[in-house]
Design a protein around this motif. Sequence first.
Motif: not given
Length: 879
Positions: A329, A325, A262, A250, A253-254, A256-260
């Motif tokens: 999480k 951020e 994968q 989890d 995933h956060k 990944e979301e911030i950095s773009g």
Amino acid sequence: MKNLGLNEIRKEFLEFFREKEHNIIKSFPLIPMDDDSLLLINAGMAPLKKYFTGELKMPGNRAASSQRCIRTADIDSVGITQRHGTFFEMLGNFSFGNYFKEDAITWAWEFLTERMEIPEEILWVSVYEEDEEAYSIWKDKIGVPEDRIVRLGKADNFWELEEGPCGPCSEIHVDRGVENGCGDPNCKPGCDCDRFLEVWNLVFTQFNKDADGTYTPLKHPNIDTGMGLERITMVMENADNIFEINLVKDIIHKIEEISGVQYKTDSKKDISIRIIADHVRAMTFLVYDGIIPSNEGRGYVLRRIIRRASRHGKLLGIKDNFLPEVVDKVMEIYNMEYPELLEDKERITKIISSEESKFQETIDQGLSILEDLIDDAKKANHDYIKSEDAFKLYDTYGFPIDLTVEILKENSLNVNLDEFKNLLEEQRERSRSSRQSGNVGWANEKNDYLINLKESNFVGYDNTYAKSKVDMILKEGALVDSLLAGEEGIIVTETTPFYGEGGGQIGDTGIIKSKTSLIDVFDTKKNKNNGIYHFVSVKEGKINVGDDVELQVDVDRRRDITKNHTATHLLHKALRDVLGNHVHQAGSYVGPDRLRFDITHFETISKEDLLKVQNIVNEAISRALPVEKQNMTLKESEEYGAVGLFEDKYKDIVRVVSIGDKFSVELCGGCHVENIAEIQMLKIVSESSVAAGVRRIEAITGRKVYEVLKEDENLLNELSDELKSEKKDLTSKVKDMHLELKALEKELAKLEEKDSLKGSDDILKHVQETSGIKFIAHKVNDMSVDNLRALGDNLKDKLQSGVVVLANISGDKINFLSAVSKDLAGKTISAGNVVKEVAKITGGNGGGRPDFAMAGGKDIDKVDEALSSVKSIIESLIK
């Protein structure tokens, strides 16, 4: 196996041992309490040492916990391997002389096979090769087949230190399958491959090891078990490693979301993602437990973790602050066990964000310089950079040495850390030397007579006058029998009312008189034994060893000092009330004219909060609270609620200073007023930064406040007369004048810019060309940065397509500017690269965007050479 996640497993474990009549202990903070041997809690049993030794008792003498832990010994391996982490939770059950091996083994097996429903056939156990009792319990009572019980030696299955309690241990392993193994058909626990995962270690503390190596059985043996919560979660979720359990996923995933980016698409970036996922959990709990970033101890562990995570965010392409951020999480997913994290969210995220911002300010410049050093080393076929360069990065730019080492390692380079440490020590020595006083430099802690001085009979808490006898006289570091008029030295007496500098309070001054002399005491100090010595100047006559003397402290000065000292206690209490309990004293100075109070705090204290603090202190003063001083044992002072400096080493009997009905209670050996009404008033005069994570407040009290108020009143009267305005209208008057001045400055700037652009047509006459690219390289003088930018943009527009390089000389400063037209910027050539290479020639550095960049230079004599090199630089940089 049950389908359980980390939070559910923790709950099941604690509930299981609650049913077995264990006291369930909530996780202790990461800061060890009353244990100087540990920097941070690193194991489940660490906070329970006093129960194991018998110093503290617990109902039933058994406990269980899920203890949060930090281990940094393998921090360089975190993220690179898939099993190292800095933060983890340790599940454990403990017996303090209650149950022993049979119960510990039985309950461990019951929890894993019945509660967790792990198949018995994939569980193996190891025992110490000489521990027949444990072997027999596993084989005969539990029923584990002999071929799944492995005997191992001391290195694997015996826990001990140099001396003290120790004993054999038994480990439970999970067979993860032959596909994870080494291929040896006889592979079993003890092999270094990944097939067998040790999940639970049962330590049977049954001996005491003497200094000579003799093992004596303990009358009341103990049980200490530890099972990594993340490891058992790996088993229950059938995950490959600790980073792939759902809870950590989890967090990933956060990221990944911030950095773009994968996860599992790029092995190098996977390392950065794992480091962030690990470190962000560690920093969250470290800050929650009251640690703030600093340059030493626990604070440095936190600082290193935050900076390491921040730097790996950059490697993922994250440009701005992002850690808060991810911290959010972490708080969300740990809310089940640690709801207090969300309650303290604002403070935690503020501290982490503040530290990340500070690091962002230094990281870009430091990285740029380090990249140049790496390039130079590789060009010279060196496998190192100079220790002097690494030290300059640290000392001048604040770039952490551990980060330098890490980046060098990534580039197959190194630096001599011994040489770096020597340079660091030399700098510290220079700093210490610069602080030495001239006349009494010999009277420092290295003087043997002063080191060995025994405790003096100090009567100064209740008296400012005393009679005594001269015990010792020192002159220029040597023992002498006497001092004459005009001479300086040190006098030691049997009894003294003079307070020796300590606890932030400066030493007393005053006079010493004998039948044959009058002596000025200009300072008083004490050694670690509380031996007090007086720095003196003989004004009249002669003083001898053995003379009877009268000692008189400067009473007015002492009174002002006591006001300021008691005020620091009030200030400490008020700061904790306003800013939070993370505030701790980090140093102080208490003199007659002012007080200085340093605290651990992560950001600038706002004017509003300073006013709140000041109001709390003055409100307390107005209530005329009494000040009580009493001696008690250290344990009694803890129960009484006394606060003391963490670094201080207190004696068994301590002095506690209490204000009012426990408004403030602190351990303190200093001098204080009898009632805080004597302080009269406190005024905070400044707030500033001393070091990262440490703020300094300076304040005044009593007569000094009155003097300042009188000065302020006089100043207001002068301003009122000068501006021909009533005092009540001064603010609006100054605002109007400020607006008028801003308008004039704006108009002047326009005129200067217009004037600076007049010469642009003349400059365009000197356009050159290389490889089909037009360029201008020109020198100007004494331009503001804004006007230099305007001239660069104007020339670029008129050039339409090409490169502009300007050098501006103002006094001994050089500014370089490079501007590249839109059709070329970033496609054919970059302004940042151009200006960087031009500045290098003058010993400078800099960079910027593809279309516009600036840099600084050092050597003015090389400016013409730098501008002459623009042609060759453009040719070398064309894509």
